[in-house]
Design an enzyme around this catalytic site. Structure first.
Site, short mmCIF file in Angstrom:
data_model
loop_
_atom_site.label_atom_id
_atom_site.label_comp_id
_atom_site.label_asym_id
_atom_site.label_seq_id
_atom_site.Cartn_x
_atom_site.Cartn_y
_atom_site.Cartn_z
N ASP A 9 0.88 -1.15 0.00
CA ASP A 9 0.00 0.00 0.00
C ASP A 9 0.94 1.22 0.00
O ASP A 9 2.12 1.10 0.30
CB ASP A 9 -0.86 -0.04 1.27
CG ASP A 9 -1.69 1.21 1.44
OD1 ASP A 9 -2.34 1.63 0.47
OD2 ASP A 9 -1.67 1.80 2.55
N ASP A 11 -0.05 5.10 0.86
CA ASP A 11 -0.30 6.07 1.93
C ASP A 11 -0.23 5.37 3.29
O ASP A 11 -1.00 4.46 3.55
CB ASP A 11 -1.69 6.70 1.77
CG ASP A 11 -1.80 7.52 0.49
OD1 ASP A 11 -0.80 8.13 0.09
OD2 ASP A 11 -2.89 7.53 -0.11
N GLY A 46 -7.26 4.58 3.94
CA GLY A 46 -7.31 3.45 3.01
C GLY A 46 -8.56 3.36 2.15
O GLY A 46 -8.61 2.56 1.22
N SER A 114 -5.49 5.22 -4.18
CA SER A 114 -5.41 6.62 -4.62
C SER A 114 -5.25 6.78 -6.12
O SER A 114 -4.45 6.10 -6.76
CB SER A 114 -4.23 7.31 -3.93
OG SER A 114 -4.08 8.61 -4.45
N ARG A 115 -5.99 7.72 -6.66
CA ARG A 115 -5.85 8.06 -8.08
C ARG A 115 -4.64 8.95 -8.30
O ARG A 115 -4.29 9.27 -9.43
CB ARG A 115 -7.14 8.74 -8.57
CG ARG A 115 -8.29 7.77 -8.51
CD ARG A 115 -9.56 8.28 -9.13
NE ARG A 115 -10.46 7.14 -9.31
CZ ARG A 115 -11.56 7.17 -10.01
NH1 ARG A 115 -11.93 8.27 -10.62
NH2 ARG A 115 -12.31 6.09 -10.14
N ASN A 116 -4.02 9.36 -7.20
CA ASN A 116 -2.81 10.19 -7.29
C ASN A 116 -1.54 9.36 -7.05
O ASN A 116 -0.45 9.94 -6.90
CB ASN A 116 -2.87 11.32 -6.26
CG ASN A 116 -4.00 12.29 -6.55
OD1 ASN A 116 -3.97 12.98 -7.56
ND2 ASN A 116 -5.01 12.34 -5.69
C1 BG6 Z 1 -5.81 5.98 -0.07
C2 BG6 Z 1 -5.82 6.87 1.16
O1 BG6 Z 1 -4.53 5.55 -0.35
O2 BG6 Z 1 -6.30 6.69 -1.19
C3 BG6 Z 1 -7.21 7.43 1.39
O3 BG6 Z 1 -5.42 6.10 2.29
C4 BG6 Z 1 -7.68 8.14 0.13
O4 BG6 Z 1 -7.18 8.32 2.47
C5 BG6 Z 1 -7.63 7.19 -1.06
O5 BG6 Z 1 -9.01 8.62 0.29
C6 BG6 Z 1 -8.06 7.85 -2.36
O6 BG6 Z 1 -7.12 8.82 -2.72
P1 BG6 Z 1 -7.30 9.87 -3.90
O7 BG6 Z 1 -5.91 10.45 -4.04
O8 BG6 Z 1 -7.70 9.09 -5.12
O9 BG6 Z 1 -8.32 10.85 -3.48
MG MG Z 2 -2.70 3.15 3.57
#
Ligand code: BG6
Ligand code: MG
Length: 220
Positions: A9, A11, A46, A114-116
């Protein structure tokens, strides 16, 4: 020779972006007059952007157009924080652990909701350490569904049973277990207690310990 996989994972495991997520949601919540505390934020760990919004709303109803606009606004705040991210922000021991695992022949994957995720990896300058990158665009069903981990394991060409997942979120540990994978939980027992092994960060772990985990499962 049997191939093994490690799936990380992002974050809370490799980098602590949870604070940025909190600040971004907090700003949106303040602007919209919704009470939101650090404690509330723990439940968002998460889970996807969409589900985070639902948790933030605590049952308040908004229409779809507003929901999309709020998620976009939160994301713009979050992306702005990411500009400050540098390789210095990689959590202690994570870079070394990834490198050691690669040197030992493990296939390495990333599985982030996460999309980032790709932007974060680029800012940390560690994209090259991963054979497969699964992010918030890869699958429809997010953690605690096992889909993302299975998607990454498939990409690595390693059966789920032969993969070790590293997770800091309850939903992530649940997803790994549902997928039939071994799981190392990072954080307090109340959060990741269901994992096969618990630690406070990758800095505490050795590759030898991972071999023991696999041996306990009679895979080595
Ligand atoms: C996860 C984080 O990795 O990504 C979450 O733990 C977050 O807190 C999720 O909401 C989605 O992230 P993003 O960047 O697509 O908004
Ligand atoms: Mg995490």
């Amino acid at each position: 020779m049997t191939t093994f996989g490690m799936i990380f994972d992002l974050d809370g495991v490799i980098v602590d972006t949870a604070e940025f997520h909190f600040l971004a949601w907090k700003r949106l919540a303040d602007e919209e007059g919704i009470p939101f505390t650090r404690e509330d934020n723990e439940a968002l760990r998460g889970v996807s952007r969409r589900e985070s919004l639902e948790l933030l709303l605590k049952g308040r109803k908004i229409d779809e157009e507003t929901a999309q606009a709020w998620m976009a606004r939160k994301n713009s705040y979050y992306v702005n924080y990411l500009k400050d991210l540098t390789p210095q922000d990689i959590l202690r021991g994570s870079y070394e652990f990834l490198q050691n695992a690669r040197a030992e022949g493990y296939r390495i994957g990333l599985a982030s909701a996460s999309r980032n995720a790709n932007t974060v990896l680029e800012r940390l300058e560690i994209s090259h350490l991963f054979d497969v990158i699964g992010d918030g665009y890869a699958v429809v069903n997010t953690k605690p569904a096992s889909d993302l981990f299975l998607w990454v394991a498939g990409g690595l060409g390693v059966p789920a049973r032969q993969c070790i997942v590293f997770e800091d979120a309850e939903a992530g540990v649940e997803a790994a277990l549902r997928g039939g994978m071994l799981c190392v939980g990072i954080g307090p027992t109340e959060r990741v207690g269901k994992a096969h092994l618990i630690c406070q960060g990758l800095y505490e772990l050795t590759i030898q310990q991972m071999q023991h985990l696999l041996a306990e499962r009679q895979l080595i």
